[in-house]
Scaffold this motif. Structure first.
Motif, mmCIF file in Angstrom:
data_model
loop_
_atom_site.group_PDB
_atom_site.id
_atom_site.type_symbol
_atom_site.label_atom_id
_atom_site.label_comp_id
_atom_site.label_asym_id
_atom_site.label_seq_id
_atom_site.Cartn_x
_atom_site.Cartn_y
_atom_site.Cartn_z
ATOM 1 N N UNK A 88 -6.215 -14.116 9.476
ATOM 2 C CA UNK A 88 -6.656 -15.017 10.703
ATOM 3 C C UNK A 88 -5.600 -15.468 11.397
ATOM 4 N N UNK A 89 -4.606 -14.760 11.926
ATOM 5 C CA UNK A 89 -3.718 -15.774 12.659
ATOM 6 C C UNK A 89 -3.621 -15.362 14.315
ATOM 7 N N UNK A 90 -4.971 -14.430 14.476
ATOM 8 C CA UNK A 90 -4.769 -13.743 16.211
ATOM 9 C C UNK A 90 -5.833 -15.431 16.924
ATOM 10 N N UNK A 91 -5.998 -15.790 16.917
ATOM 11 C CA UNK A 91 -6.907 -16.239 17.284
ATOM 12 C C UNK A 91 -6.262 -17.981 19.003
ATOM 13 N N UNK A 92 -5.439 -18.087 19.525
ATOM 14 C CA UNK A 92 -4.837 -18.969 20.218
ATOM 15 C C UNK A 92 -4.220 -17.612 20.942
ATOM 16 N N UNK A 93 -4.466 -17.703 22.044
ATOM 17 C CA UNK A 93 -4.109 -16.868 22.379
ATOM 18 C C UNK A 93 -2.291 -16.551 23.084
ATOM 19 N N UNK A 94 -1.861 -18.291 23.282
ATOM 20 C CA UNK A 94 -1.258 -18.846 24.074
ATOM 21 C C UNK A 94 0.017 -19.121 23.127
ATOM 22 N N UNK A 95 -0.105 -18.474 21.764
ATOM 23 C CA UNK A 95 0.833 -18.080 20.740
ATOM 24 C C UNK A 95 0.835 -16.564 20.281
ATOM 25 N N UNK A 96 0.382 -15.546 21.454
ATOM 26 C CA UNK A 96 0.386 -14.775 21.023
ATOM 27 C C UNK A 96 1.881 -14.385 21.551
ATOM 28 N N UNK A 97 2.779 -14.370 22.122
ATOM 29 C CA UNK A 97 3.684 -13.674 22.598
ATOM 30 C C UNK A 97 5.186 -14.277 21.621
ATOM 31 N N UNK A 98 4.589 -15.730 21.050
ATOM 32 C CA UNK A 98 5.832 -16.187 20.170
ATOM 33 C C UNK A 98 4.869 -15.365 18.818
ATOM 34 N N UNK A 99 4.040 -15.006 18.107
ATOM 35 C CA UNK A 99 3.683 -14.396 17.279
ATOM 36 C C UNK A 99 4.701 -12.781 17.118
ATOM 37 N N UNK A 100 4.104 -12.502 18.462
ATOM 38 C CA UNK A 100 4.959 -11.603 18.536
ATOM 39 C C UNK A 100 6.404 -11.105 18.627
ATOM 40 N N UNK A 101 7.144 -11.819 18.520
ATOM 41 C CA UNK A 101 8.301 -12.640 18.704
ATOM 42 C C UNK A 101 8.730 -12.889 16.952
ATOM 43 N N UNK A 102 7.748 -13.144 16.775
ATOM 44 C CA UNK A 102 8.343 -13.937 14.952
ATOM 45 C C UNK A 102 7.917 -12.127 14.032
ATOM 46 N N UNK A 103 7.352 -11.643 14.569
ATOM 47 C CA UNK A 103 7.071 -10.167 13.972
ATOM 48 C C UNK A 103 8.055 -9.368 14.294
ATOM 49 N N UNK A 104 8.571 -8.927 15.434
ATOM 50 C CA UNK A 104 9.204 -8.058 15.553
ATOM 51 C C UNK A 104 10.824 -8.923 14.620
ATOM 52 N N UNK A 105 11.106 -9.815 15.108
ATOM 53 C CA UNK A 105 11.921 -10.697 14.034
ATOM 54 C C UNK A 105 12.443 -10.455 12.873
ATOM 55 N N UNK A 106 11.300 -10.878 12.083
ATOM 56 C CA UNK A 106 10.921 -10.344 10.589
ATOM 57 C C UNK A 106 11.563 -8.673 9.560
ATOM 58 N N UNK A 107 10.403 -7.944 10.634
ATOM 59 C CA UNK A 107 10.625 -6.934 10.199
ATOM 60 C C UNK A 107 11.674 -6.044 10.790
ATOM 61 N N UNK A 108 12.421 -5.366 9.789
ATOM 62 C CA UNK A 108 13.179 -3.808 9.963
ATOM 63 C C UNK A 108 11.642 -2.881 10.548
ATOM 64 N N UNK A 109 12.432 -1.708 11.067
ATOM 65 C CA UNK A 109 12.213 -0.708 10.973
ATOM 66 C C UNK A 109 10.863 0.394 9.649
ATOM 67 N N UNK A 110 11.759 -0.356 9.345
ATOM 68 C CA UNK A 110 10.560 0.362 6.455
ATOM 69 C C UNK A 110 10.047 -0.959 7.017
#
Length: 195
Positions: free
Chosen positions: A121-143
């Motif tokens: 339930x973290x997808x609900x505030x549109x103004x956070x979407x860009x920051x959420x994507x940036x965070x997911x990209x930073x925390x994850x690897x290709x695996x």
């Protein structure tokens, strides 16, 4: 801004969020999560998507795994108390509670540090979407595998999924029609896939 309507006098609807404890059983474990709507609002209650994530993903966790549990600074002490109340003392050192505000202070986490990222339930505030994507990209690897449990309530939620699909390979891993909760699996795109 997302608003969650609540009237204490109206039936059971959202009253469950005002209960001081939420009790759950899964994988032969019972946990009690302390809730405090009045102190922290939506940050201090257990949502259906979180329960669905635990039911589907808890069996995936391996004994000995190290877990990082994150939230915004305002909710950290509350989160720590729930971790301490539900994990045996010998396991607590393997569960780190850490501050994370999407898009901020990402240097506190090593890039690609996590094998499995769960978001409920973290997808609900549109103004956070860009920051959420940036965070997911930073925390994850290709695996890394990212599992996001959510309800699709508004068009903006679909917009987030479209944004996610531009950077990750996304598939629906599960849908619970009774609770109307979707679980999406996302993994970083291999740059060669776009050629």
């Amino acid at each position: 801004m997302a608003l969650v309507p609540y009237e204490e006098t109206r039936g059971m609807g959202l009253q469950k969020f005002h209960q001081p404890l939420a009790t759950f059983s899964f994988a032969n474990h019972t946990i009690q999560i302390r809730q405090d709507w009045r102190q922290l609002g939506v940050a201090a209650v257990v949502w259906d998507a979180a329960k669905e994530t635990q039911v589907r993903c808890f069996p995936c966790s391996r004994p000995g795994a190290h877990v990082t549990i994150t939230d915004r600074k305002v909710a950290l002490e509350f989160l720590k108390s729930n971790v301490q109340a539900n994990l045996p003392p010998h396991i607590q050192p393997k569960a780190v509670v850490k501050e994370l505000t999407w898009g901020h202070n990402l240097g506190n986490f090593s890039p690609g540090e996590f094998d499995l990222i769960l978001g409920a339930d973290i997808i609900y505030l549109e103004e956070t979407f860009t920051d959420l994507l940036q965070t997911l990209e930073h925390l994850s690897s290709n695996h890394s595998v990212i599992l996001l449990a959510c309800r699709i309530r508004y068009e903006r939620d679909n917009n987030f999924l479209a944004m996610l699909e531009k950077r990750f390979t996304v598939s629906k891993a599960h849908y619970d029609p009774e609770k109307d909760v979707h679980i999406y699996k996302a993994q970083k795109r291999n740059p060669r896939d776009d050629l």
